[in-house]
Design a protein around this motif. Structure first.
Motif, PDB file in Angstrom:
ATOM      1  N   GLN A   1      59.328  33.519  13.810  1.00 40.68           N
ATOM      2  CA  GLN A   1      60.227  33.284  12.996  1.00 40.68           C
ATOM      3  C   GLN A   1      59.705  34.432  12.311  1.00 40.68           C
ATOM      4  OE1 GLN A   1      63.078  31.001  11.662  1.00 40.68           O
ATOM      5  NE2 GLN A   1      63.467  32.916  10.997  1.00 40.68           N
ATOM      6  N   LEU A   2      61.205  36.016  11.987  1.00 43.76           N
ATOM      7  CA  LEU A   2      60.693  36.602  10.964  1.00 43.76           C
ATOM      8  C   LEU A   2      61.363  36.461  10.013  1.00 43.76           C
ATOM      9  CD1 LEU A   2      61.742  39.501  13.502  1.00 43.76           C
ATOM     10  CD2 LEU A   2      59.649  38.220  13.059  1.00 43.76           C
ATOM     11  N   GLU A   3      61.087  37.531   8.771  1.00 46.59           N
ATOM     12  CA  GLU A   3      60.943  37.981   7.177  1.00 46.59           C
ATOM     13  C   GLU A   3      62.609  37.012   6.653  1.00 46.59           C
ATOM     14  OE1 GLU A   3      57.829  39.354   4.873  1.00 46.59           O
ATOM     15  OE2 GLU A   3      59.177  40.823   6.266  1.00 46.59           O
ATOM     16  N   ARG A   4      63.295  37.401   7.244  1.00 50.34           N
ATOM     17  CA  ARG A   4      64.716  38.161   7.144  1.00 50.34           C
ATOM     18  C   ARG A   4      65.427  36.933   8.198  1.00 50.34           C
ATOM     19  NH1 ARG A   4      63.243  42.631   5.140  1.00 50.34           N
ATOM     20  NH2 ARG A   4      64.550  43.990   7.596  1.00 50.34           N
ATOM     21  N   SER A   5      64.971  36.209   8.696  1.00 45.90           N
ATOM     22  CA  SER A   5      66.202  34.777   9.016  1.00 45.90           C
ATOM     23  C   SER A   5      66.092  34.953  10.508  1.00 45.90           C
ATOM     24  CB  SER A   5      67.537  34.382   8.917  1.00 45.90           C
ATOM     25  OG  SER A   5      66.955  33.684   7.457  1.00 45.90           O
ATOM     26  N   ALA A   6      65.676  36.037  11.154  1.00 48.66           N
ATOM     27  CA  ALA A   6      65.566  36.911  12.619  1.00 48.66           C
ATOM     28  C   ALA A   6      65.147  36.075  13.499  1.00 48.66           C
ATOM     29  CB  ALA A   6      65.152  37.971  12.640  1.00 48.66           C
TER      30      ALA A   6
ATOM     31  N   ASP B   1      57.877  41.216   9.142  1.00 48.71           N
ATOM     32  CA  ASP B   1      57.003  40.312   9.231  1.00 48.71           C
ATOM     33  C   ASP B   1      57.636  39.001  10.236  1.00 48.71           C
ATOM     34  OD1 ASP B   1      54.911  42.506   8.411  1.00 48.71           O
ATOM     35  OD2 ASP B   1      54.436  41.831   6.584  1.00 48.71           O
ATOM     36  N   TYR B   2      55.997  38.348  10.531  1.00 49.66           N
ATOM     37  CA  TYR B   2      56.402  36.791  11.455  1.00 49.66           C
ATOM     38  C   TYR B   2      56.100  35.862   9.800  1.00 49.66           C
ATOM     39  CZ  TYR B   2      56.513  38.681  16.273  1.00 49.66           C
ATOM     40  OH  TYR B   2      57.064  39.323  17.484  1.00 49.66           O
ATOM     41  N   LEU B   3      56.946  34.718   9.737  1.00 55.04           N
ATOM     42  CA  LEU B   3      56.059  33.582   8.885  1.00 55.04           C
ATOM     43  C   LEU B   3      55.670  32.892   9.814  1.00 55.04           C
ATOM     44  CD1 LEU B   3      60.058  33.462   6.770  1.00 55.04           C
ATOM     45  CD2 LEU B   3      57.432  34.404   6.488  1.00 55.04           C
ATOM     46  N   SER B   4      56.113  33.037  11.214  1.00 56.83           N
ATOM     47  CA  SER B   4      55.318  31.747  11.910  1.00 56.83           C
ATOM     48  C   SER B   4      56.205  32.244  13.174  1.00 56.83           C
ATOM     49  CB  SER B   4      55.794  30.100  11.341  1.00 56.83           C
ATOM     50  OG  SER B   4      57.334  29.999  12.124  1.00 56.83           O
ATOM     51  N   VAL B   5      54.477  31.068  14.353  1.00 57.53           N
ATOM     52  CA  VAL B   5      55.485  30.829  15.441  1.00 57.53           C
ATOM     53  C   VAL B   5      54.567  29.782  15.934  1.00 57.53           C
ATOM     54  CG1 VAL B   5      54.262  33.683  15.356  1.00 57.53           C
ATOM     55  CG2 VAL B   5      52.541  31.921  15.770  1.00 57.53           C
ATOM     56  N   SER B   6      55.418  29.618  17.600  1.00 61.47           N
ATOM     57  CA  SER B   6      55.159  28.458  18.380  1.00 61.47           C
ATOM     58  C   SER B   6      54.891  29.024  19.767  1.00 61.47           C
ATOM     59  CB  SER B   6      55.987  27.573  18.059  1.00 61.47           C
ATOM     60  OG  SER B   6      55.923  26.145  18.981  1.00 61.47           O
ATOM     61  N   ALA B   7      54.058  28.741  20.171  1.00 59.85           N
ATOM     62  CA  ALA B   7      53.948  29.141  21.405  1.00 59.85           C
ATOM     63  C   ALA B   7      53.533  27.992  23.143  1.00 59.85           C
ATOM     64  CB  ALA B   7      52.849  30.026  21.315  1.00 59.85           C
ATOM     65  N   ARG B   8      53.426  28.731  24.133  1.00 64.51           N
ATOM     66  CA  ARG B   8      52.504  27.617  24.960  1.00 64.51           C
ATOM     67  C   ARG B   8      52.217  28.879  25.922  1.00 64.51           C
ATOM     68  NH1 ARG B   8      53.334  25.051  21.609  1.00 64.51           N
ATOM     69  NH2 ARG B   8      54.528  22.460  21.276  1.00 64.51           N
TER      70      ARG B   8
ATOM     71  N   VAL C   1      50.695  23.344  18.087  1.00 64.15           N
ATOM     72  CA  VAL C   1      51.588  23.173  16.531  1.00 64.15           C
ATOM     73  C   VAL C   1      51.998  24.574  16.475  1.00 64.15           C
ATOM     74  CG1 VAL C   1      49.446  21.957  15.120  1.00 64.15           C
ATOM     75  CG2 VAL C   1      49.908  24.358  15.469  1.00 64.15           C
ATOM     76  N   THR C   2      53.279  24.761  15.256  1.00 69.41           N
ATOM     77  CA  THR C   2      54.207  25.632  14.692  1.00 69.41           C
ATOM     78  C   THR C   2      52.825  26.165  14.005  1.00 69.41           C
ATOM     79  OG1 THR C   2      56.316  24.806  15.335  1.00 69.41           O
ATOM     80  CG2 THR C   2      55.785  26.721  12.943  1.00 69.41           C
ATOM     81  N   VAL C   3      52.662  27.840  14.134  1.00 68.18           N
ATOM     82  CA  VAL C   3      51.824  28.275  12.984  1.00 68.18           C
ATOM     83  C   VAL C   3      51.437  28.908  12.146  1.00 68.18           C
ATOM     84  CG1 VAL C   3      49.276  29.690  12.639  1.00 68.18           C
ATOM     85  CG2 VAL C   3      49.588  27.859  14.644  1.00 68.18           C
ATOM     86  N   HIS C   4      52.071  28.542  10.258  1.00 66.30           N
ATOM     87  CA  HIS C   4      52.719  29.640   9.761  1.00 66.30           C
ATOM     88  C   HIS C   4      51.751  30.251   8.695  1.00 66.30           C
ATOM     89  CE1 HIS C   4      56.545  26.858   9.387  1.00 66.30           C
ATOM     90  NE2 HIS C   4      55.602  25.481   9.847  1.00 66.30           N
ATOM     91  N   LEU C   5      52.687  31.857   9.167  1.00 67.30           N
ATOM     92  CA  LEU C   5      51.359  32.323   8.439  1.00 67.30           C
ATOM     93  C   LEU C   5      52.214  33.082   7.047  1.00 67.30           C
ATOM     94  CD1 LEU C   5      51.888  34.170  11.482  1.00 67.30           C
ATOM     95  CD2 LEU C   5      50.381  35.277  11.468  1.00 67.30           C
ATOM     96  N   SER C   6      50.533  33.001   5.924  1.00 66.99           N
ATOM     97  CA  SER C   6      51.814  33.201   4.345  1.00 66.99           C
ATOM     98  C   SER C   6      50.588  33.945   4.301  1.00 66.99           C
ATOM     99  CB  SER C   6      50.819  31.941   4.077  1.00 66.99           C
ATOM    100  OG  SER C   6      49.612  30.768   4.214  1.00 66.99           O
ATOM    101  N   GLY C   7      49.384  34.375   5.237  1.00 71.83           N
ATOM    102  CA  GLY C   7      48.788  35.805   4.265  1.00 71.83           C
ATOM    103  C   GLY C   7      47.809  36.092   5.600  1.00 71.83           C
ATOM    104  N   HIS C   8      47.733  37.425   5.544  1.00 71.81           N
ATOM    105  CA  HIS C   8      46.510  38.124   7.012  1.00 71.81           C
ATOM    106  C   HIS C   8      45.753  37.427   6.831  1.00 71.81           C
ATOM    107  CE1 HIS C   8      48.862  41.150   5.837  1.00 71.81           C
ATOM    108  NE2 HIS C   8      48.533  42.366   5.341  1.00 71.81           N
ATOM    109  N   HIS C   9      44.892  35.986   6.199  1.00 72.65           N
ATOM    110  CA  HIS C   9      43.717  35.631   6.175  1.00 72.65           C
ATOM    111  C   HIS C   9      44.207  33.599   6.175  1.00 72.65           C
ATOM    112  CE1 HIS C   9      41.209  39.269   5.975  1.00 72.65           C
ATOM    113  NE2 HIS C   9      41.965  39.561   5.131  1.00 72.65           N
TER     114      HIS C   9
END
Length: 343
Positions: A208-213, A183-190, A327-335
């Motif tokens: 940024q994906l879960e296992r550092s990818a 899963d995605y942990l964070s995204v940064s976009a333009r 900003v960088t957005v961190h996904l810590s859950g669906h909501h």
């Protein structure tokens, strides 16, 4: 249950994608296309010899087992909830819904009634990506370091209600999580908009994906070059999937030594063998429909669940928020999406 039963299917929406669904449904083994619902049905010529209806309620009176929803994204929630309330299974085109909350309501509606439902992320059924995923699961690449996708081409006149993130980037978001199992942990976009529409028509994403990818997505409607490429780099080399041609190529890390002093000092990878795989190439939409049919029949079948679709919607909303707010957005859950100022 078995394939001996013929399912009655309905189609909602007869736009560009809806017509592709109608073509496949009209010839799908074990399925009868019972009817099509579209607000403009009265202006559409007879299609595949099935009833054309203007109202969803009329379609439901035909006694359908499941429906394919190929309407504008903003209508997915309303249509999906009506189908769930009627006890009808649904294959809903991607993205699942226009907001995370709407997607969550669809998940709850179908799950609470024990109904089979899926999202039409068609890239999961592309032969090149199916083979790529199998090879990654078998460990043929070792640890995955990066997934880089490029999805670009001219503007499609069929799209009027969303921008390139929800229409195209959702393909790459979903397939990246699916092939890597992360899963995605964070995204940064333009994003930028140059076509005069209210929505973005180009986006560049770093995830940024879960296992550092790391994931990188370049998606646009501004290029005369049509390109659909997925490159996965890892311990043992890289896979390159061209989903336009359904070709998969592996570039392995070399093991040989060089006598060229300037190059021999480099401790990184080197070029090895290149392998282009022979893959059985079936139409992805056909495979998608066959699997959903089997799932409705209660047979084992890999489908894109509504939970999968919900996660993809959450990431796409995070991409748009990142681009809008810088900003960088961190996904810590669906909501719950957390933000951090970009550096």
């Amino acid at each position: 249950m078995s394939r001996g039963r013929t399912l009655r299917a309905g189609l909602i929406g007869l736009g560009a994608m809806g017509r592709h669904h109608a073509r496949v449904l009209s010839g799908l083994e074990g399925v009868c296309l019972a009817g099509v619902s579209d607000p403009l049905a009265s202006k559409i010529a007879p299609f595949h010899g099935v009833p054309l209806l203007t109202d969803l309620d009329d379609l439901l009176t035909l006694g359908i087992d499941y429906a394919v929803v190929a309407t504008p994204t903003a209508t997915h929630e309303e249509v999906g909830l009506r189908l769930a309330a009627a006890g009808v299974c649904a294959l809903i085109e991607k993205p699942l819904a226009h907001t995370v909350d709407a997607a969550d309501r669809l998940v709850t509606a179908f799950r609470s009634r024990g109904l089979v439902a899926a999202v039409g992320h068609i890239e999961r059924f592309n032969p090149a990506l199916l083979s790529l995923r199998d090879r990654l699961e078998a460990g043929e690449l070792g640890e995955v370091f990066q997934v880089a996708t490029r999805r670009q081409g001219p503007f499609p006149n069929r799209i009027t209600d969303v921008g390139v993130v929800k229409d195209l980037a959702t393909h790459d978001i979903d397939l990246t999580s699916w092939v890597t199992g992360q899963d995605y942990l964070s995204v940064s976009a333009r994003t930028i908009s140059r076509s005069g529409r209210a929505y973005e028509d180009m986006v560049a994403v770093v995830g940024q994906l879960e296992r550092s990818a790391v994931a990188n997505h370049l998606v646009n409607w501004l290029s005369p070059l049509k390109e659909r490429s997925t490159i996965v780099t890892g311990d043992l080399g890289c896979f390159v999937a061209d989903t336009l041609t359904a070709d998969l190529t592996f570039y392995s890390n070399g093991t040989g030594h060089t006598e060229w002093e300037a190059l021999s000092a480099f401790r990184g990878v080197s070029e090895g063998d290149m392998i282009r795989y022979a893959i059985l190439k079936r139409e992805p939409l056909q495979v998608e429909h066959e699997r959903f049919r089997d799932a409705v029949l209660g047979l084992p079948a890999d489908i894109v669940t509504l939970d999968n679709g919900l996660r993809t919607v959450a990431v796409s909303i995070a991409v748009l928020r990142s681009a809008h707010e810088g900003v960088t957005v961190h996904l810590s859950g669906h909501h719950r999406l957390e933000t951090q100022k970009a550096h």
